[in-house]
Scaffold this motif. Sequence first.
Motif, short mmCIF file in Angstrom:
data_model
loop_
_atom_site.label_atom_id
_atom_site.label_comp_id
_atom_site.label_asym_id
_atom_site.label_seq_id
_atom_site.Cartn_x
_atom_site.Cartn_y
_atom_site.Cartn_z
N SER A 168 31.85 -27.05 1.10
CA SER A 168 33.03 -26.27 0.73
C SER A 168 34.00 -27.10 -0.09
O SER A 168 34.59 -26.61 -1.07
CB SER A 168 33.71 -25.74 2.00
N MET B 277 31.60 -19.66 -0.27
CA MET B 277 32.66 -19.36 0.69
C MET B 277 32.19 -18.45 1.82
O MET B 277 32.45 -18.76 3.00
CB MET B 277 33.85 -18.74 -0.04
N ARG C 72 38.69 -26.64 1.51
CA ARG C 72 38.80 -25.98 0.21
C ARG C 72 40.06 -26.43 -0.54
O ARG C 72 40.01 -26.73 -1.74
CB ARG C 72 38.81 -24.46 0.38
N ALA D 247 34.93 -26.31 -4.07
CA ALA D 247 36.31 -26.04 -4.49
C ALA D 247 36.74 -26.97 -5.60
O ALA D 247 37.48 -26.56 -6.51
CB ALA D 247 37.25 -26.16 -3.29
#
Length: 474
Positions: A275, A375, A402, A279
């Motif tokens: 994650s 996500m 994130r 991001a």
Amino acid sequence: MNSNTLNRRTFLVFFSAVFLPMFLAAVDLTILATATPSIVSDLGQLHLSSWIAIGYLLATVASVPVYGWLGDRYGRRNILIWALGIFCIGSVVGALAQNMSEMIVARVIQGIGGGGLMSLSQALIAELIPPRQRAKYQGYFASMFACASIGGPVIGGIVVTHYSWHWLFWANIPLALIAVWRLLCLTGKPILEHRNRQIDWIGLMVFPILCTLFLYWISIAGQSFEWFSATSAYYLLMVSLLIGIFYRNQLRHPTPFLPNELLKNRAIYIPLITSMLFAACMFALIFFLPIYLQLGLKTNAAMSGLLLLPLTVGQISGALISGRIMAKTGIPKYIPVVGMSLSACGFIALGSFTPNTILIGLLGMLCGIGFGTVMPTTQLVIQTVGGKANVGSVTALASLCRNLGAAIGTALFGVLIYALLPGFDHNTSIEALISGPQETIITAFQTSFYVAAIIAILAAVNAARAPIISLGNE
């Protein structure tokens, strides 16, 4: 409510309660991007304008894990309502701001409230709906996040053009009040297994300070001072000291701020790393693709904004497809592996081919499809493995990763790109870059796309290391 008989109408009741808090949190990350020149024109102090974004992000990152802990301990719906209240206070202060210092204070207050909106909303859904059934609808959340993040600058531009930037703050108040009303309509007994656990005060105080100091350092290093300087070394020393204090406290406290037993689980820490890497790639592309288009291809601001739409369409498509696959198979492991591989291919193509607007739009869509797979899958995996008793903590960890990835990726890609531009310094104007040689600008950005491709490949490899988790119906 019997979770085994969940239908679309029942889910939409929950969705209508958490949609607005999630939307407000996501859109506020980017909505002031196009409004900043107008705000600076009214309030002055251009040199502080970047803190309109940085202040919000710092406060959000610092407060997210605190909200996860409070939600697990006192009930997520109740804490979410308090977060909405804090967010509204920040919005009022922002709308009434008379100078840039007051605006930055307002954004910090908004960020403190915003830190709970996204993570607590997702945790509330995870508390009420079982993973296998929630997978069918997870794409809705990821799609909303994509639309809000990329649509924020568009909304801000329209409001500023036809009205005033003050309305970007005032509009939050009625939306937040509607969200509170919908949350109060929710029924169900919250899970409060951590209510009687000993409070880790050291972790509760040190972790937000650590996150804030670290993000502040990487946000201003290379601007206010050199990366390799005594000042930078001082920040590194302070961050290292806080890490040592926090780590020692984690090992010694009977109920540490971050759940050690969960972070040791490969099924949790591997998706969290994925994650963060995702991001870093996604937000670097969102923030720097319009700059690339305006500087390298000489497009106007309106066209550069429109060329973000294929990226949005790709993210929505990837999220919806991922949700359908998870609902059907119950096995999310390989979805982000394929997705981030597609994004890596898109970045490599962006760095290799002679750019034109149509090609960049198509490749942006390819990258978006890959981003959209991450996500919903990582969120469901860590919530399933963590269990309902820890759903607030693990969901907050996902939001934290994130946000950290977004901040680190945006800062480091900015340093890389501008370091590759010949003769660039902090006094260089945007007009000078636009009128400068096009080839050197394209080369600098294409090099950064190759770096993004490497990060995307690392995300895919990391996701492939995760154990296979089957989503349950309970």
